[in-house]
Structures are given as C-alpha cells and as structure tokens.
Design a protein around this motif. Structure first.
Motif, PDB file in Angstrom:
ATOM      1  N   ALA A  84     -35.473   3.763   3.204  1.00  0.00           N
ATOM      2  CA  ALA A  84     -35.067   3.443   1.839  1.00  0.00           C
ATOM      3  C   ALA A  84     -34.200   4.561   1.288  1.00  0.00           C
ATOM      4  O   ALA A  84     -34.282   5.709   1.730  1.00  0.00           O
ATOM      5  N   GLY A 112     -40.548   4.675   2.529  1.00  0.00           N
ATOM      6  CA  GLY A 112     -40.225   4.465   1.130  1.00  0.00           C
ATOM      7  C   GLY A 112     -39.494   5.617   0.488  1.00  0.00           C
ATOM      8  O   GLY A 112     -39.482   6.751   0.986  1.00  0.00           O
ATOM      9  N   GLY A 147     -45.847   0.652   6.601  1.00  0.00           N
ATOM     10  CA  GLY A 147     -45.319   1.211   5.360  1.00  0.00           C
ATOM     11  C   GLY A 147     -45.724   2.663   5.234  1.00  0.00           C
ATOM     12  O   GLY A 147     -46.913   2.961   5.147  1.00  0.00           O
ATOM     13  N   THR A 165     -44.302   5.615   0.060  1.00  0.00           N
ATOM     14  CA  THR A 165     -44.023   4.568  -0.913  1.00  0.00           C
ATOM     15  C   THR A 165     -43.398   3.331  -0.275  1.00  0.00           C
ATOM     16  O   THR A 165     -43.023   2.399  -0.992  1.00  0.00           O
ATOM     17  N   GLY A 166     -43.300   3.295   1.039  1.00  0.00           N
ATOM     18  CA  GLY A 166     -42.886   2.074   1.710  1.00  0.00           C
ATOM     19  C   GLY A 166     -43.831   0.929   1.394  1.00  0.00           C
ATOM     20  O   GLY A 166     -43.446  -0.248   1.454  1.00  0.00           O
ATOM     21  N   ILE A 188     -42.495  -1.322  -1.294  1.00  0.00           N
ATOM     22  CA  ILE A 188     -41.489  -2.278  -0.826  1.00  0.00           C
ATOM     23  C   ILE A 188     -42.166  -3.483  -0.179  1.00  0.00           C
ATOM     24  O   ILE A 188     -41.797  -4.636  -0.437  1.00  0.00           O
TER      25      ILE A 188
END
Length: 363
Positions: free
Chosen positions: A38, A107, A136, A139-140, A143
């Motif tokens: 990201a 993320g 993830g 902070t993935g 998403i």
C-alpha cells in the motif's frame, strides 16, 4: 568542477543477487509469496516478513531463492513509497503474476483513502475468491476488512490501532492481544516483529522447523512465537512477564474511555477475578484495579501534554467522570493537578511523578 549531486533512487526489489554463478530460480518452490504494498506502507513489517523468507530459502544467508520465492506486484511498476520515505520498486506486473501460495498485503497509514490502486484491489479480490490464502500485515487488515475479505473470520489488529479499527468497523471485534491470527485462509498480524513470527510460521509449515529457527536466529530473534503470544505494549517502566497479565493489561489499554469491570476482563480471558488478582500481585505487585487506574492516568498525562483538549475532555477520554474527578485522582496518586502538570510542561520543568505499573513490553 564540483561533483554532480547524488540522486536517490528506489530500492530495487530483487529475488536474486547479481551473481553470474548463481543457478536460475527453480520452477517448483516449497513456498511462493507475492506482496502488494500500500502507499506509505509499513517498511518494518514488510522487511521482517521478507527477510525470514530470504534466510529460509537458502543455506546460511546466501539469499538465493531456492526453497522459496517472493516478488512484489504492481499494476504500473512505479516505486512504492513507505511511511518512512524509503521506496521499493516492484518487479512483477499484475498481468504477469503467477500462482502463489500466499498473497501478502502490507498496509499503510490508516488515514489514506486509496492505499492500493483500483487494479490492485480488483486483483486482490479475484485471488481471494479463487482460494489463494491472503495475509494482512500491520494495517493491511484494514484493507482486507474494507473489501469484505474478513467477513466471518477472526483478525488480528495491533493494540495501537484497535480503537481506529473499532471506530471504522463498528460491527467487528478484532483480536488485539495476540501477535498474529490464522483463521483458515486468512492470516493477519499486528505488524513489526509479529510479521517475522508469522513468516516463520509459514516457513515451518512449508519448509520445516529448522529453516524457521535458522531465519529467526540470524535475525537475532531468540525463538519462534506462536500466534497466541501476547502483543507487546508500550515500553514503559514496569514490565509484565506473566502472559495472562499481559493480555489483561492489553484489554485495559483497549478500553480506556469506557473502562471494563475487572470481572468482565477476567471472564473474557477465561479465568476468575480471584486468579487474575493473584497473578497481578505476583507479577506486578499490584491489583488489576490499581493497574487499570495507573494506565488511565498515564494516558491522561499523555493527552495533557500532547493536546490542547480541556481537562474535562481529557478526563472523559480516559474513563473519568469529569474534570474534578481526574484532578482529585491525579493529585492523590501523583501529587499534581492537571493544571500544575501542564504549567510545568509549558515551562520546561519536568514534574516529579510517582510512576506505577505500566504496560508489558517485549524482552
């Protein structure tokens, strides 16, 4: 003549080293991983995860992708800037993507609206629908949740972003007292060193325990941690060592504005209040109630020195009834009022405060 200025360039993400004697990449790997980064992604989470793969893929730290292979995907191949400013150059376009055992989303800053491009988001949804396990990192998880890819799954969120997650996804209850969570084909982790341990979990699953241990040891990480290991909290003065105490303190930290009764925290952790109190006294020499109060006071001090919020606003944000309640408690526990604390901070003097229990941290 003055020398030409040196221009910075993005980090070129390579699967192999530039060594003519190196054998070509093998078609049948035990572990194949692709990354989607990201915008303003967390570099430490990405670096820790990929370094475990690198060290597990070959003998010593020769870095040849023999046992596993990894690549960074992108629709444009433009460099992706991390939150610290370092850029990574993807190697594989989405249209040229192969088949992977895992698709890892790293993320970025949670304030960013479009962390991945529309093409990358569409690719992520297609791969998840096709049954590719999705990971993830940090902070993935935001998403994945936004795309609906975590519906019906347990997911791991860092204690630091717990409230952000709950505010954005009101109907969801994330796991914020473990370093990573594996729920079928969804794997999520809290970021940082948790990414290394999640990568080691996958290496152990596909390559073997010795490869996982070797990777972590070279990275100077003592041992592989299971997902149930409690997340480290703020690195403050007193350190909790008991796993049950760590989990309880993290629950307290996640519920500052509306403190939970100790009975409820104990019940959520699958124990009794009496057992929890006994473990707190043995580990921190304080009761859970006292520890909770110290934690809320510490958060109030952070807000007092870091924001312009009124004392009443600070009090309500930290679980106190009103401004006078915070003032009385802070005076009794630390010997100073909010106004005196702010005055001392503004004048450059550091007030002498009695420091009590604080949060657990990693050793």
């Amino acid at each position: 003549m003055s020398p030409s200025p040196v221009r910075s360039s993005p980090v070129r993400f390579r699967q192999t080293m530039k060594n003519p004697a190196m054998p070509p990449a093998q078609p049948n790997k035990r572990l194949r991983v692709a990354f989607l980064l990201a915008g303003r992604f967390t570099l430490s989470a990405f670096a820790n995860f990929v370094d475990v793969l690198r060290l597990a893929a070959d003998e010593a730290d020769m870095s040849r992708p023999i046992l596993c292979e990894w690549t960074v995907l992108s629709d444009t191949l433009g460099p992706v800037r991390s939150s610290c400013g370092v850029r990574v150059q993807p190697e594989t376009r989405l249209r040229n993507a192969g088949s992977y055992d895992y698709l890892v989303v790293v993320g970025g800053l949670i304030s960013d609206e479009a962390a991945l491009s529309p093409a990358e988001l569409a690719y992520l949804k297609r791969q998840a629908a096709a049954g590719v396990p999705v990971v993830g990192l940090c902070t993935g998880v935001f998403i994945l949740q936004e795309l609906g890819l975590l519906k019906g799954y347990r997911c791991c969120v860092s204690w630091f972003h717990h409230q952000d997650f709950v505010d954005r996804f009101e109907a969801e209850t994330p796991v914020s007292d473990q370093i990573f969570v594996v729920d079928r084909d969804r794997l999520t982790c809290s970021g940082g060193h948790g990414a290394a341990h999640l990568a080691a979990f996958l290496v152990q699953r596909h390559i073997g325990q010795s490869a996982a241990i070797k990777s972590l040891n070279i990275m100077m990480i003592d041992e592989a941690m299971s997902g149930e290991k409690a997340q480290p909290g703020q690195a403050l003065t007193r350190r909790a060592r008991d796993e049950l105490v760590k989990r309880a303190v993290l629950r307290m930290q996640q519920h500052i504005e509306m403190p939970k009764p100790i009975d409820e925290i104990a019940r959520e952790l699958g124990t009794s209040r009496r057992t929890l109190e006994r473990r707190f006294l043995a580990d921190l020499k304080q009761t859970p109630l006292k520890a909770y109060m110290e934690l809320r006071l510490e958060r109030a001090l952070i807000r007092l020195r870091g924001t312009d919020a009124s004392v009443t606003e600070v009090a309500l944000a930290c679980g106190f009834c009103d401004g006078p309640h915070l003032s009385r408690t802070l005076k009794a526990e630390r010997g100073i009022t909010p106004a005196e604390y702010r005055k001392a901070q503004g004048g450059g003097a550091e007030p002498e405060l009695a420091v009590g229990v604080l949060l657990p941290r990693s050793d």
